[in-house]
Design a protein around this motif. Structure first.
Motif, PDB file in Angstrom:
ATOM      1  N   THR A  84     -30.644   2.727  11.316  1.00  0.00           N
ATOM      2  CA  THR A  84     -29.303   2.695  11.299  1.00  0.00           C
ATOM      3  C   THR A  84     -28.515   1.686  11.761  1.00  0.00           C
ATOM      4  N   PRO A  85     -27.643   1.513  10.743  1.00  0.00           N
ATOM      5  CA  PRO A  85     -26.607   0.159  10.890  1.00  0.00           C
ATOM      6  C   PRO A  85     -25.774   0.501  12.274  1.00  0.00           C
ATOM      7  N   LEU A  86     -25.550  -0.266  13.245  1.00  0.00           N
ATOM      8  CA  LEU A  86     -24.700  -0.247  14.476  1.00  0.00           C
ATOM      9  C   LEU A  86     -23.317   0.646  14.044  1.00  0.00           C
ATOM     10  N   ASP A  87     -22.772   0.217  13.146  1.00  0.00           N
ATOM     11  CA  ASP A  87     -21.327   0.770  12.914  1.00  0.00           C
ATOM     12  C   ASP A  87     -21.518   2.056  12.518  1.00  0.00           C
ATOM     13  N   GLU A  88     -22.604   2.318  11.781  1.00  0.00           N
ATOM     14  CA  GLU A  88     -22.944   4.012  11.493  1.00  0.00           C
ATOM     15  C   GLU A  88     -23.332   4.705  12.775  1.00  0.00           C
ATOM     16  N   ALA A  89     -24.099   4.108  13.614  1.00  0.00           N
ATOM     17  CA  ALA A  89     -24.587   4.710  14.879  1.00  0.00           C
ATOM     18  C   ALA A  89     -23.242   4.943  15.693  1.00  0.00           C
ATOM     19  N   PHE A  90     -22.222   4.216  15.859  1.00  0.00           N
ATOM     20  CA  PHE A  90     -21.223   4.205  16.832  1.00  0.00           C
ATOM     21  C   PHE A  90     -20.363   5.614  16.119  1.00  0.00           C
ATOM     22  N   HIS A  91     -20.293   5.320  14.877  1.00  0.00           N
ATOM     23  CA  HIS A  91     -19.150   6.376  14.123  1.00  0.00           C
ATOM     24  C   HIS A  91     -20.109   7.913  14.517  1.00  0.00           C
ATOM     25  N   ALA A  92     -21.242   7.909  14.185  1.00  0.00           N
ATOM     26  CA  ALA A  92     -22.116   9.066  14.637  1.00  0.00           C
ATOM     27  C   ALA A  92     -21.953   9.582  16.082  1.00  0.00           C
ATOM     28  N   LEU A  93     -22.012   8.944  17.073  1.00  0.00           N
ATOM     29  CA  LEU A  93     -21.967   9.025  18.412  1.00  0.00           C
ATOM     30  C   LEU A  93     -20.642   9.757  18.663  1.00  0.00           C
ATOM     31  N   GLU A  94     -19.603   8.858  17.986  1.00  0.00           N
ATOM     32  CA  GLU A  94     -18.090   9.481  18.063  1.00  0.00           C
ATOM     33  C   GLU A  94     -17.933  10.659  17.539  1.00  0.00           C
ATOM     34  N   GLU A  95     -18.334  11.020  16.483  1.00  0.00           N
ATOM     35  CA  GLU A  95     -18.410  12.272  15.695  1.00  0.00           C
ATOM     36  C   GLU A  95     -18.960  13.323  16.428  1.00  0.00           C
ATOM     37  N   HIS A  96     -19.947  13.058  16.861  1.00  0.00           N
ATOM     38  CA  HIS A  96     -20.802  14.036  17.802  1.00  0.00           C
ATOM     39  C   HIS A  96     -20.547  14.209  19.302  1.00  0.00           C
ATOM     40  N   ASP A  97     -19.539  13.336  19.687  1.00  0.00           N
ATOM     41  CA  ASP A  97     -19.158  13.200  21.175  1.00  0.00           C
ATOM     42  C   ASP A  97     -20.406  12.943  22.190  1.00  0.00           C
ATOM     43  N   LEU A  98     -21.200  11.977  21.702  1.00  0.00           N
ATOM     44  CA  LEU A  98     -22.352  11.847  22.739  1.00  0.00           C
ATOM     45  C   LEU A  98     -22.167  10.333  23.278  1.00  0.00           C
ATOM     46  N   GLU A  99     -22.575  10.496  24.427  1.00  0.00           N
ATOM     47  CA  GLU A  99     -22.724   9.211  25.231  1.00  0.00           C
ATOM     48  C   GLU A  99     -23.910   8.448  24.970  1.00  0.00           C
ATOM     49  N   ARG A 100     -24.989   9.195  24.601  1.00  0.00           N
ATOM     50  CA  ARG A 100     -26.402   8.602  24.345  1.00  0.00           C
ATOM     51  C   ARG A 100     -27.059   9.445  23.274  1.00  0.00           C
ATOM     52  N   VAL A 101     -28.056   8.893  22.557  1.00  0.00           N
ATOM     53  CA  VAL A 101     -28.678   9.619  21.497  1.00  0.00           C
ATOM     54  C   VAL A 101     -30.136   8.958  21.668  1.00  0.00           C
ATOM     55  N   GLN A 102     -31.082   9.849  21.332  1.00  0.00           N
ATOM     56  CA  GLN A 102     -32.480   9.675  21.057  1.00  0.00           C
ATOM     57  C   GLN A 102     -32.501   8.854  19.806  1.00  0.00           C
ATOM     58  N   VAL A 103     -33.380   7.572  19.609  1.00  0.00           N
ATOM     59  CA  VAL A 103     -33.752   6.785  18.591  1.00  0.00           C
ATOM     60  C   VAL A 103     -34.999   7.155  18.074  1.00  0.00           C
ATOM     61  N   VAL A 104     -35.074   7.360  16.789  1.00  0.00           N
ATOM     62  CA  VAL A 104     -36.589   7.883  16.066  1.00  0.00           C
ATOM     63  C   VAL A 104     -36.989   6.964  15.158  1.00  0.00           C
ATOM     64  N   GLU A 105     -38.407   6.846  15.080  1.00  0.00           N
ATOM     65  CA  GLU A 105     -38.521   6.129  13.661  1.00  0.00           C
ATOM     66  C   GLU A 105     -39.959   6.790  13.369  1.00  0.00           C
ATOM     67  N   ASP A 106     -39.931   7.475  12.269  1.00  0.00           N
ATOM     68  CA  ASP A 106     -40.912   8.436  11.680  1.00  0.00           C
ATOM     69  C   ASP A 106     -41.231   9.611  12.620  1.00  0.00           C
ATOM     70  N   GLY A 107     -40.103  10.140  13.089  1.00  0.00           N
ATOM     71  CA  GLY A 107     -40.198  11.045  14.046  1.00  0.00           C
ATOM     72  C   GLY A 107     -40.617  10.814  15.328  1.00  0.00           C
ATOM     73  N   ARG A 108     -41.085   9.534  15.654  1.00  0.00           N
ATOM     74  CA  ARG A 108     -41.546   9.193  16.689  1.00  0.00           C
ATOM     75  C   ARG A 108     -40.398   8.564  17.761  1.00  0.00           C
ATOM     76  N   LEU A 109     -40.184   9.100  19.133  1.00  0.00           N
ATOM     77  CA  LEU A 109     -39.195   8.662  19.934  1.00  0.00           C
ATOM     78  C   LEU A 109     -39.643   7.021  20.215  1.00  0.00           C
ATOM     79  N   VAL A 110     -38.398   6.173  19.949  1.00  0.00           N
ATOM     80  CA  VAL A 110     -38.787   4.878  20.189  1.00  0.00           C
ATOM     81  C   VAL A 110     -37.688   4.279  21.278  1.00  0.00           C
ATOM     82  N   GLY A 111     -36.730   4.958  21.337  1.00  0.00           N
ATOM     83  CA  GLY A 111     -35.496   4.528  22.279  1.00  0.00           C
ATOM     84  C   GLY A 111     -34.448   5.552  22.347  1.00  0.00           C
ATOM     85  N   VAL A 112     -33.509   5.024  23.220  1.00  0.00           N
ATOM     86  CA  VAL A 112     -32.357   5.694  23.648  1.00  0.00           C
ATOM     87  C   VAL A 112     -31.133   4.805  23.374  1.00  0.00           C
ATOM     88  N   LEU A 113     -30.099   4.981  22.814  1.00  0.00           N
ATOM     89  CA  LEU A 113     -29.087   4.129  22.448  1.00  0.00           C
ATOM     90  C   LEU A 113     -27.605   4.837  22.992  1.00  0.00           C
TER      91      LEU A 113
END
Length: 135
Positions: A84-113
């Motif tokens: 996910t492009p960072l600007d889209e990620a930022f808008h998604a975090l704002e829209e969902h009012d989240l401070e952090r979100v799990q990052v997945v790749e093919d359903g596998r947890l790869v990080g936290v943003l």
């Protein structure tokens, strides 16, 4: 263009689906730890918080030593794909009012943003303003 994978904290601490509620409780005893990610062979099943432990284990009268995390993990409300492009990620975090979100790749947890890191990275990526010539 920066992606979510470029700004995430990689390899977040996770417990296995077969681990006990007690193991999650031990991790959550650390005041800095807000949630424990639960994975089954790398695939993100959900999260366990202190509230989860109280509601699903303590209030239900279950034994935390024998209750498996697969039985109490709450599915994540929202995840982001690593591409996910960072600007889209930022808008998604704002829209969902989240401070952090799990990052997945093919359903596998790869990080936290985190929203703070995304904001900082986006600010760094902006080109400097051109000076305005005043006559």
């Amino acid at each position: 263009m920066s992606m979510a994978r470029d700004a995430m904290v990689p390899e977040p601490v996770a417990l296995g689906a077969e681990d006990s509620a007690q193991a999650a409780g031990e991790r959550l005893a650390d005041p800095e730890m807000r949630a424990v990610f639960v994975c089954d062979d790398g695939e993100l099943l959900g999260v366990v918080t202190r509230k989860t432990l109280v509601r699903e284990v303590v209030a239900a009268g279950l034994d935390p030593r024998t209750t498996e995390l697969r039985d109490i993990a709450e599915p994540p409300n929202f995840t982001l794909d690593a591409a996910t492009p960072l600007d889209e990620a930022f808008h998604a975090l704002e829209e969902h009012d989240l401070e952090r979100v799990q990052v997945v790749e093919d359903g596998r947890l790869v990080g936290v943003l985190s929203r703070a890191v995304v904001q900082r990275r986006l600010a760094e990526d902006e080109p400097p303003l051109e000076p305005i010539e005043l006559d």
